[in-house]
Design an enzyme around this catalytic site. Structure first.
Site, PDB file in Angstrom:
ATOM      1  N   LYS A 180       1.557   4.130   7.476  1.00 24.13           N
ATOM      2  CA  LYS A 180       0.759   4.964   6.579  1.00 24.13           C
ATOM      3  C   LYS A 180       1.211   6.421   6.677  1.00 24.13           C
ATOM      4  O   LYS A 180       1.909   6.808   7.612  1.00 24.13           O
ATOM      5  CB  LYS A 180      -0.728   4.883   6.943  1.00 24.13           C
ATOM      6  CG  LYS A 180      -1.381   3.534   6.668  1.00 24.13           C
ATOM      7  CD  LYS A 180      -1.521   3.262   5.199  1.00 24.13           C
ATOM      8  CE  LYS A 180      -2.201   1.937   4.939  1.00 24.13           C
ATOM      9  NZ  LYS A 180      -1.363   0.799   5.320  1.00 24.13           N
ATOM     10  N   SER A 207       0.802  -1.222   0.000  1.00 26.14           N
ATOM     11  CA  SER A 207       0.000   0.000   0.000  1.00 26.14           C
ATOM     12  C   SER A 207       0.835   1.273   0.000  1.00 26.14           C
ATOM     13  O   SER A 207       0.294   2.362  -0.179  1.00 26.14           O
ATOM     14  CB  SER A 207      -0.948   0.030   1.205  1.00 26.14           C
ATOM     15  OG  SER A 207      -0.273   0.389   2.373  1.00 26.14           O
TER      16      SER A 207
END
Length: 223
Positions: free
Chosen positions: A181, A143
């Site tokens: 993230k 991701s």
């Protein structure tokens, strides 16, 4: 002769590929050049292709190759833009003095189990990571690929309970799930943003997310 924006974009793409081997996304290019829309980026890329400075790689989404640079490129700095921090990358076989504990795996995708106990140690150059308390994690998932962070990379994290919007962080969600993230602060909410359009941004109340540390460097393991 390139226009100022064409030259600025070319240097930005070149630096990003040189740092990580991955070309930036159109959104990142738009933000770095402070343009209002991605259509402007499309026009600049097309112009650079026509002039022989860039080539689009077939069968790969948004993959670009820099064919040449302007003669005066060495004297110019590429744009950095807001939220475009990328980790410094070193190979694992570099001769380093400092050793950092590896505390298990971290998900660059759907969160997996929280940080584990030490499973090993890895070397990193002190001049790269700077002062402070650090730990390392092995990345699992894809991701964060548009930030140059790949499955199997080892990220080096500086322990911190705070971070600025735009930092890449290790976030602990609901005290049990750890994920890597980009942090975005949206009013009273916290968004954990992927660097891959296949993943949705997850938004939480501030009481559900604890910052464990900020990304400062990355070690790429080569098989």
């Amino acid at each position: 002769m390139l226009t100022a924006k064409q030259r600025e974009l070319l240097l930005y793409i070149h630096e990003r590929i040189k740092e990580s081997g991955v070309s930036p996304s159109f959104d990142e290019m738009k933000e770095a050049l402070d343009l209002a829309s991605k259509s402007g980026i499309h026009r600049l890329i097309t112009a650079l292709e026509e002039r022989g400075f860039l080539r689009r790689l077939p069968h790969r989404a948004r993959a670009l190759e820099v064919l040449k640079l302007p003669d005066s490129a060495a004297t110019a700095a590429p744009p950095r833009g807001r939220g475009t921090f990328r980790p410094s990358v070193v190979s694992e076989d570099r001769d380093n003095g400092a050793t950092i504990p590896i505390l298990g795996q971290i998900a660059a995708g759907v969160p997996i189990e929280a940080l584990q106990n030490e499973i090993g140690r890895i070397s990193a150059p002190p001049d790269l990571i700077g002062a402070g308390d650090h730990f390392a994690l092995e990345v699992k998932g894809d991701s964060m690929i548009q930030a140059g962070i790949l499955d199997g990379d080892v990220v080096i994290i500086k322990r911190s309970e705070t971070a600025d919007s735009g930092d890449i962080v290790v976030a602990l969600v609901d005290s049990e799930e750890a994920t890597l993230k980009r942090l975005r602060k949206r009013g009273n909410s916290i968004a954990l943003e992927a660097a891959n359009p296949a993943y949705e941004t997850r938004i939480f109340g501030p009481d559900r997310v604890r910052i464990q540390g900020k990304l400062v460097a990355m070690i790429r393991r080569y098989s």
